[in-house]
Scaffold this active site. Sequence first.
Site, PDB file in Angstrom:
ATOM      1  N   TYR A 190       0.854  -1.193   0.000  1.00 33.62           N
ATOM      2  CA  TYR A 190       0.000   0.000   0.000  1.00 33.62           C
ATOM      3  C   TYR A 190       0.885   1.236   0.000  1.00 33.62           C
ATOM      4  O   TYR A 190       1.597   1.507   0.966  1.00 33.62           O
ATOM      5  CB  TYR A 190      -0.896  -0.034   1.230  1.00 33.62           C
ATOM      6  CG  TYR A 190      -1.912   1.079   1.356  1.00 33.62           C
ATOM      7  CD1 TYR A 190      -2.249   1.909   0.288  1.00 33.62           C
ATOM      8  CD2 TYR A 190      -2.562   1.292   2.564  1.00 33.62           C
ATOM      9  CE1 TYR A 190      -3.185   2.907   0.419  1.00 33.62           C
ATOM     10  CE2 TYR A 190      -3.510   2.290   2.721  1.00 33.62           C
ATOM     11  CZ  TYR A 190      -3.813   3.105   1.643  1.00 33.62           C
ATOM     12  OH  TYR A 190      -4.745   4.096   1.778  1.00 33.62           O
ATOM     13  N   LYS A 247      -1.687  -1.422  -3.942  1.00 27.43           N
ATOM     14  CA  LYS A 247      -2.773  -0.480  -3.732  1.00 27.43           C
ATOM     15  C   LYS A 247      -2.168   0.904  -3.894  1.00 27.43           C
ATOM     16  O   LYS A 247      -1.347   1.341  -3.082  1.00 27.43           O
ATOM     17  CB  LYS A 247      -3.407  -0.640  -2.343  1.00 27.43           C
ATOM     18  CG  LYS A 247      -4.541   0.349  -2.093  1.00 27.43           C
ATOM     19  CD  LYS A 247      -5.127   0.232  -0.687  1.00 27.43           C
ATOM     20  CE  LYS A 247      -6.206   1.288  -0.459  1.00 27.43           C
ATOM     21  NZ  LYS A 247      -6.730   1.267   0.937  1.00 27.43           N
TER      22      LYS A 247
END
Length: 307
Positions: free
Chosen positions: A133, A162
């Site tokens: 992420y 992400k």
Amino acid sequence: MARFGRVLSAMVTPFDADGGLDLDSARTVARWLESHGNDGLVVAGTTGEAPVLSDEEKLSLWAAVAEAVTIPVIAGTGSNDTAHSVHLTKEASALGVAGVMAVCPYYNRPSQAGLDAHFRAVAAATDLPVVIYDIPIRTGRKITTATLLRLAREIPNVLVLKDAAGNPGETAALVSSAPEGYEVYSGDDGMTLPLLASGAVGVIGVATHWTGSDHQDLFDLWEKGDVVGTRLVNSRLLESFAFETGDDAPNPLPTKAMLRVLELPVGQARLPMGPAPAGLEDRAREVLANLERWRDAFPGRPDRQPG
């Protein structure tokens, strides 16, 4: 088909009236999201108030949600402490989740070499797919494309990014050089459309708590090559994107307000995020009513409940 589906929500964490973790409500919310257009869930991420959850709460939450739904559940096991991230990753991997998410270490701002070693340690702690992420606005450190590519090429289970870095051009460069099977998900609702054009396969969203079916429309039209239709659906969602966070009501306060309006038992946020400002639920009702008007403006579209 994308590994975890196209539309995932970074699920809020329900609390009871005393601020305690409410696992029964977590199961209820997870099942509702599954039935309202979500292909997967990320549990105990930032939207899920991970910073104020104990390890015991996270473990019980992952187990409860994974048991409650049939869609993939991704456990947010990462932090800015590598040893702690490794520990939680090992524990989560035994609870029936489909993957783990490791956020870029925040506040301590490691070097790229430190980030590389951190993610390698997390990935070595599990056989599950690892979602990295990247959200520099929160972490204070951008994971460079070179670091992401090195990890994608050398670590077999580092399979997903992400992406909340807000740079579609850099995302396109990553996608063009990444190994086969590596996937990028938008981590910023407002950037999903440009990231689709850059090669993203889906979204891990916030407004997806109440716009899951709308996002499915967006992806259906995109995959059919209907760019104009995709843009129209994206326009339908802009007010929801603007509502989901702000200085006076930061994420997840607006989403919890929206879910309360939808009569889902999520409670308030724990400090330091809560309490919600006055009028937030009234604003949620306005956003929902406007969204319904947008939906009704598409002739021939099947009626769908909010979400």
